[in-house]
Design an enzyme around this catalytic site. Sequence first.
Site, mmCIF file in Angstrom:
data_model
loop_
_atom_site.group_PDB
_atom_site.id
_atom_site.type_symbol
_atom_site.label_atom_id
_atom_site.label_comp_id
_atom_site.label_asym_id
_atom_site.label_seq_id
_atom_site.Cartn_x
_atom_site.Cartn_y
_atom_site.Cartn_z
ATOM 1 N N HIS A 1 3.287 -23.004 29.007
ATOM 2 C CA HIS A 1 4.411 -22.249 29.589
ATOM 3 C C HIS A 1 4.913 -21.264 28.545
ATOM 4 C CE1 HIS A 1 8.411 -22.482 32.091
ATOM 5 N NE2 HIS A 1 8.221 -21.266 31.582
ATOM 6 N N HIS B 1 5.693 -17.008 28.372
ATOM 7 C CA HIS B 1 5.677 -15.655 28.949
ATOM 8 C C HIS B 1 5.352 -14.716 27.799
ATOM 9 C CE1 HIS B 1 7.779 -17.107 32.613
ATOM 10 N NE2 HIS B 1 8.274 -17.993 31.762
ATOM 11 N N HIS C 1 7.844 -21.810 38.588
ATOM 12 C CA HIS C 1 9.083 -22.296 38.006
ATOM 13 C C HIS C 1 9.882 -22.956 39.125
ATOM 14 C CE1 HIS C 1 7.989 -19.678 34.740
ATOM 15 N NE2 HIS C 1 9.127 -19.816 34.091
ATOM 16 N N GLU D 1 14.645 -25.289 37.225
ATOM 17 C CA GLU D 1 15.255 -24.867 35.948
ATOM 18 C C GLU D 1 16.748 -24.702 36.228
ATOM 19 O OE1 GLU D 1 14.078 -20.957 34.585
ATOM 20 O OE2 GLU D 1 14.691 -21.362 32.508
ATOM 21 N N ASP E 1 8.241 -21.159 26.247
ATOM 22 C CA ASP E 1 8.809 -20.272 27.277
ATOM 23 C C ASP E 1 8.849 -18.813 26.794
ATOM 24 O OD1 ASP E 1 9.715 -19.808 29.825
ATOM 25 O OD2 ASP E 1 11.684 -20.706 29.564
ATOM 26 N N ASP E 2 9.912 -18.451 26.071
ATOM 27 C CA ASP E 2 10.077 -17.081 25.556
ATOM 28 C C ASP E 2 10.495 -17.186 24.091
ATOM 29 O OD1 ASP E 2 9.964 -15.407 28.204
ATOM 30 O OD2 ASP E 2 11.312 -17.080 28.626
HETATM 31 N N1 HPA Z 1 12.663 -18.668 33.901
HETATM 32 C C1 HPA Z 1 12.406 -17.794 34.870
HETATM 33 N N2 HPA Z 1 11.818 -16.637 34.648
HETATM 34 C C2 HPA Z 1 11.441 -16.349 33.410
HETATM 35 C C3 HPA Z 1 11.680 -17.208 32.377
HETATM 36 C C4 HPA Z 1 12.311 -18.450 32.632
HETATM 37 O O1 HPA Z 1 12.566 -19.292 31.750
HETATM 38 N N3 HPA Z 1 11.180 -16.611 31.258
HETATM 39 C C5 HPA Z 1 10.665 -15.430 31.641
HETATM 40 N N4 HPA Z 1 10.810 -15.262 32.942
HETATM 41 ZN ZN ZN Z 2 9.381 -19.660 31.995
#
Ligand code: HPA
Ligand code: ZN
Length: 337
Positions: free
Chosen positions: A17, A19, A197, A200, A278-279
């Site tokens: 996971h 991006h 996703h 979250e 994630d990011d």
């Molecule tokens: N959630 C949803 N969209 C996203 C995320 C995330 O954590 N990171 C990049 N796009």
């Molecule tokens: Zn994500």
Amino acid sequence: MTDLDTFITGLPKAELHLHIEGSLEPELMFALAQRNGVALAYDSVEAVRAAYAFSNLQDFLDIYYAGAAVLQTAADFHDLAMAYFDRAAADGVVHAELMFDPQTHTARGIPFSEVIEGLLSAMAEAEARHGLTSCLIMSFLRHLSEADAFATLAEAGPWLHRITAVGLDSSELGHPPEKFAGVFAAARAAGLKLVAHAGEEGPPAYVTGALDTLQVDRIDHGNRALEDTALVERLAASGITLTVCPLSNLKLCVVDTLADHPIDRMLALGLKATINSDDPAYFGGYVADNYRAVAAARGLSRADLARLARNSLTGSFLPPEAIAAHCARLDAFVLAE
Ligand code: HPA
Ligand code: ZN
């Protein structure tokens, strides 16, 4: 016995996971802005970092999409992905499944070909340089229409054999999985794997929708599934992988503190949880930082950490022989400790 840091980076692991646009460090953002003559809203790297204080997912997404404007050419996407791969390799990542958001770029007039060719050339270089394998997950932006997602799937046609899965990201609340039932069915018919996703910020019903309507192979995040006992039992029984992102959860206020993070509860409930970044440029750490942070905050044992790494390997979209080879290396590493 090695120290915990060395143990964590030494664990062979997959990142499931990530991006790729979220691995854009402010330094590279400035370098690309200069290369491409793009004006930034900030006058220094420090000012960019200072802006990374988010109170929810949308706060982050607004800044993340603005930052992506510096990415214009295949060379930019190549440099972005290489910077990620170098850091991932240093963290013991042996395989990475990269999400990319084509609509963030095509909506700005950047051709799909520039995005994917830059990523593919970096993926080949990462394998040559680090022995790190990777694949692509093309993610649809859920705040846009399903028709837009269909157009993106069509645009990806010439590269479909280079894309492993489709995903669903961006603003979750108000955009349930059912909105994308048709395009996920089309992707499935085209032989692609499916992830989304869910849970979250969205309710447990979005996790159920991703399972029942989209028929996903993995759930990205899934935290809020914990609110529904029957759903937890279903997830545990099916063995579906959850790609959990602890530092992301902290920065986007999904948890108040890492001491409240449910990663060990997920394991105890029999959920197939994994740890991911994630990011990482926005959330304060790469994958090993995420392992370290929850290990410290939740007192995870080495066995827990090895379980999480094993889940990442077995939850990947690699062929069974590659998974078995990585797991054998993981077992040997743990035994030698
Ligand atoms: N959630 C949803 N969209 C996203 C995320 C995330 O954590 N990171 C990049 N796009
Ligand atoms: Zn994500």
